[in-house]
Design a protein around this motif. Structure first.
Motif, PDB file in Angstrom:
ATOM      1  N   ARG A  28       0.837  -1.211   0.000  1.00 48.84           N
ATOM      2  CA  ARG A  28       0.000   0.000   0.000  1.00 48.84           C
ATOM      3  C   ARG A  28       0.870   1.259   0.000  1.00 48.84           C
ATOM      4  NH1 ARG A  28      -3.778  -0.774   4.891  1.00 48.84           N
ATOM      5  NH2 ARG A  28      -4.855   1.098   4.221  1.00 48.84           N
ATOM      6  N   ILE A  29       1.981   1.213   0.739  1.00 51.42           N
ATOM      7  CA  ILE A  29       2.906   2.362   0.733  1.00 51.42           C
ATOM      8  C   ILE A  29       3.412   2.569  -0.700  1.00 51.42           C
ATOM      9  CG2 ILE A  29       5.200   3.165   1.501  1.00 51.42           C
ATOM     10  CD1 ILE A  29       4.551   1.757   4.224  1.00 51.42           C
ATOM     11  N   LYS A  30       3.827   1.463  -1.319  1.00 55.29           N
ATOM     12  CA  LYS A  30       4.359   1.519  -2.691  1.00 55.29           C
ATOM     13  C   LYS A  30       3.323   2.140  -3.649  1.00 55.29           C
ATOM     14  CE  LYS A  30       5.847  -2.061  -5.707  1.00 55.29           C
ATOM     15  NZ  LYS A  30       6.088  -3.497  -5.792  1.00 55.29           N
TER      16      LYS A  30
ATOM     17  N   ASN B 113       0.835   4.033  -3.004  1.00 55.21           N
ATOM     18  CA  ASN B 113       0.533   5.434  -2.713  1.00 55.21           C
ATOM     19  C   ASN B 113       1.669   6.360  -3.112  1.00 55.21           C
ATOM     20  OD1 ASN B 113      -2.187   6.099  -1.237  1.00 55.21           O
ATOM     21  ND2 ASN B 113      -1.614   4.011  -0.713  1.00 55.21           N
ATOM     22  N   VAL B 114       2.930   5.878  -3.051  1.00 56.92           N
ATOM     23  CA  VAL B 114       4.047   6.675  -3.591  1.00 56.92           C
ATOM     24  C   VAL B 114       3.842   6.834  -5.095  1.00 56.92           C
ATOM     25  CG1 VAL B 114       6.532   6.707  -4.060  1.00 56.92           C
ATOM     26  CG2 VAL B 114       5.722   6.044  -1.791  1.00 56.92           C
ATOM     27  N   ILE B 115       3.489   5.738  -5.762  1.00 59.32           N
ATOM     28  CA  ILE B 115       3.284   5.785  -7.228  1.00 59.32           C
ATOM     29  C   ILE B 115       2.143   6.755  -7.560  1.00 59.32           C
ATOM     30  CG2 ILE B 115       2.609   4.405  -9.249  1.00 59.32           C
ATOM     31  CD1 ILE B 115       3.962   1.980  -7.782  1.00 59.32           C
ATOM     32  N   GLN B 116       1.129   6.772  -6.717  1.00 60.91           N
ATOM     33  CA  GLN B 116      -0.001   7.688  -6.928  1.00 60.91           C
ATOM     34  C   GLN B 116       0.327   9.124  -6.506  1.00 60.91           C
ATOM     35  OE1 GLN B 116      -3.153   7.175  -8.262  1.00 60.91           O
ATOM     36  NE2 GLN B 116      -2.361   5.200  -8.927  1.00 60.91           N
ATOM     37  N   GLY B 117       1.491   9.328  -5.881  1.00 64.55           N
ATOM     38  CA  GLY B 117       1.874  10.670  -5.419  1.00 64.55           C
ATOM     39  C   GLY B 117       0.970  11.183  -4.321  1.00 64.55           C
ATOM     40  N   ARG B 118       0.473  10.265  -3.481  1.00 68.11           N
ATOM     41  CA  ARG B 118      -0.465  10.653  -2.424  1.00 68.11           C
ATOM     42  C   ARG B 118       0.258  10.832  -1.090  1.00 68.11           C
ATOM     43  NH1 ARG B 118      -4.380   7.592  -0.644  1.00 68.11           N
ATOM     44  NH2 ARG B 118      -5.707   9.387  -0.183  1.00 68.11           N
TER      45      ARG B 118
ATOM     46  N   SER C 298      -9.636  10.422   1.189  1.00 69.12           N
ATOM     47  CA  SER C 298     -10.046   9.835   2.483  1.00 69.12           C
ATOM     48  C   SER C 298      -9.393   8.473   2.775  1.00 69.12           C
ATOM     49  CB  SER C 298     -11.568   9.787   2.670  1.00 69.12           C
ATOM     50  OG  SER C 298     -12.083   8.625   2.101  1.00 69.12           O
ATOM     51  N   GLN C 299      -8.747   7.866   1.764  1.00 69.03           N
ATOM     52  CA  GLN C 299      -7.950   6.659   2.083  1.00 69.03           C
ATOM     53  C   GLN C 299      -6.594   7.110   2.622  1.00 69.03           C
ATOM     54  OE1 GLN C 299      -7.632   3.850  -1.159  1.00 69.03           O
ATOM     55  NE2 GLN C 299      -9.592   4.511  -1.984  1.00 69.03           N
ATOM     56  N   PRO C 300      -5.976   6.356   3.542  1.00 68.70           N
ATOM     57  CA  PRO C 300      -4.680   6.796   4.065  1.00 68.70           C
ATOM     58  C   PRO C 300      -3.642   6.946   2.958  1.00 68.70           C
ATOM     59  CG  PRO C 300      -5.320   4.658   4.985  1.00 68.70           C
ATOM     60  CD  PRO C 300      -6.420   5.086   4.086  1.00 68.70           C
ATOM     61  N   GLY C 301      -2.820   8.003   3.082  1.00 67.36           N
ATOM     62  CA  GLY C 301      -1.746   8.239   2.120  1.00 67.36           C
ATOM     63  C   GLY C 301      -0.414   7.761   2.687  1.00 67.36           C
TER      64      GLY C 301
ATOM     65  N   ALA D  88      11.756  -1.982   0.117  1.00 66.12           N
ATOM     66  CA  ALA D  88      10.665  -2.650  -0.616  1.00 66.12           C
ATOM     67  C   ALA D  88       9.502  -1.705  -0.912  1.00 66.12           C
ATOM     68  CB  ALA D  88      10.160  -3.839   0.201  1.00 66.12           C
ATOM     69  N   GLY D  89       9.354  -0.651  -0.103  1.00 62.91           N
ATOM     70  CA  GLY D  89       8.261   0.291  -0.328  1.00 62.91           C
ATOM     71  C   GLY D  89       8.681   1.466  -1.190  1.00 62.91           C
ATOM     72  N   LEU D  90       9.510   2.334  -0.606  1.00 70.24           N
ATOM     73  CA  LEU D  90       9.811   3.612  -1.268  1.00 70.24           C
ATOM     74  C   LEU D  90      10.675   3.446  -2.516  1.00 70.24           C
ATOM     75  CD1 LEU D  90      10.642   5.619   2.022  1.00 70.24           C
ATOM     76  CD2 LEU D  90       8.420   5.340   0.900  1.00 70.24           C
TER      77      LEU D  90
END
Ligand code: B1M
Length: 228
Positions: free
Chosen positions: A8-10, A12-17, A31-34, A55-57
């Motif tokens: 989910r972190i990955k 959301n980084v891709i989504q720039g959130r 409203s979803q966690p960023g 693995a995430g960022l």
């Protein structure tokens, strides 16, 4: 569970959130966690902060690069993702850094002339601090003259140079040559890193070491310190 939050972190980084207020590149995610909320949640759940970085960022930014290359993302999109990584690193830094450890040595870090990519350099800086080094970050787009002046003034044990562009990696050689011309090359070990660089390139330009990623960089720095 751990894999789920990393994924989910990955995403959301891709989504720039950055946080829950953001829509995301594809929209409709308000409203979803960023990234900020998810990174904090992962830490609270005991996920290893190094895993979040690797693995995430870092994995997310590779995908962002692929999207840029495929012309699906443009500069503002890359920047939005980059900013979420910066914010994540602000949250992660205290978890990655040990306090109260005597300094193992002084390191100067810079992204070389013409290159504005500083995320990788910032991660290496934080991980080196966490490993017990005193690190002074000279910033991005730093020319050989400024680096030579800082080496003369700060007398570091190591100099770390980062470059992300094939067009700017040549500035690493310019920097090392400038150190030699100033009579300072023997006083500092030089380690390089960044996507277009390699162990072969390090040898070719006369650097002392090459770090493939931030954790490998720390191992190389340790080896160089022990060898000197
Ligand atoms: Co740019 N960019 N970018 N960019 N950007 C790349 C690098 C690119 C590969 C994207 C692509 O086309 N696939 C491509 C380079 C192509 C090439 O040179 N062959 C590219 C381009 C073309 C450009 C511009 C020229 C685009 C344009 O204007 N047309 C432009 C150049 C600006 C400039 O620098 N003068 C540009 C601009 C930007 C932004 C400003 C929008 C932004 C940077 C924001 C910032 O850094 N503050 C950006 C971004 C975000 C990227 C990508 C998507 C992500 C880079 C990143 O942060 N990765 C990148 C694509 C990619 O890398 N796949 C891309 C995550 C980071 C954790 O990894 O930096 O590799 P990395 O660091 C790692 C290791 O490399 C290593 O450890 C780190 C952590 O594990 N490491 C070291 C790094 N330094 C080290 C030093 C060490 C040891 C290890 O010792 C000292």
């Amino acid at each position: 569970m751990t894999n789920d939050i990393i994924e989910r972190i990955k995403q959301n980084v891709i989504q720039g959130r950055m946080d829950k207020e953001d829509e995301g590149f594809n929209g409709g995610m308000v409203s979803q966690p960023g990234v900020k909320e998810l990174v904090q949640q992962a830490l609270d759940e005991g996920v290893d902060p190094r895993r979040i970085v690797v693995a995430g960022l870092t994995e997310a930014m590779k995908i962002v690069g692929d999207k840029f290359e495929a012309k699906e993302y443009f500069i503002p999109d890359m920047l939005a993702s980059a900013e979420t990584v910066g914010a994540a690193m602000d949250i992660l830094a205290p978890y990655l850094a040990k306090s109260g450890v005597a300094s193992k040595g002084k390191v100067l870090m810079a992204t070389v002339k013409g290159d504005l990519h500083d995320i990788g350099k910032n991660i290496v800086t934080i991980i080196l601090k966490g490993a017990g080094y005193e690190v002074k970050d000279l910033g991005a787009d730093v020319g050989p003259e400024a680096i030579v002046a800082s080496v003369r003034e700060e007398k570091p044990d190591l100099l770390g140079l980062s470059a992300l562009l094939t067009t700017t990696m040549v500035a690493m050689k310019e920097t090392i040559d400038s150190l030699a011309q100033a009579g300072l090359r023997d006083r500092v070990k030089v380690i390089i890193g960044g996507a277009p660089t390699s162990v072969e390139f390090a040898a070719e330009i006369g650097a002392d070491g090459y770090g493939a990623d931030a954790f490998h960089a720390v191992r190389v720095v340790e080896e160089l310190r022990q060898a000197s």
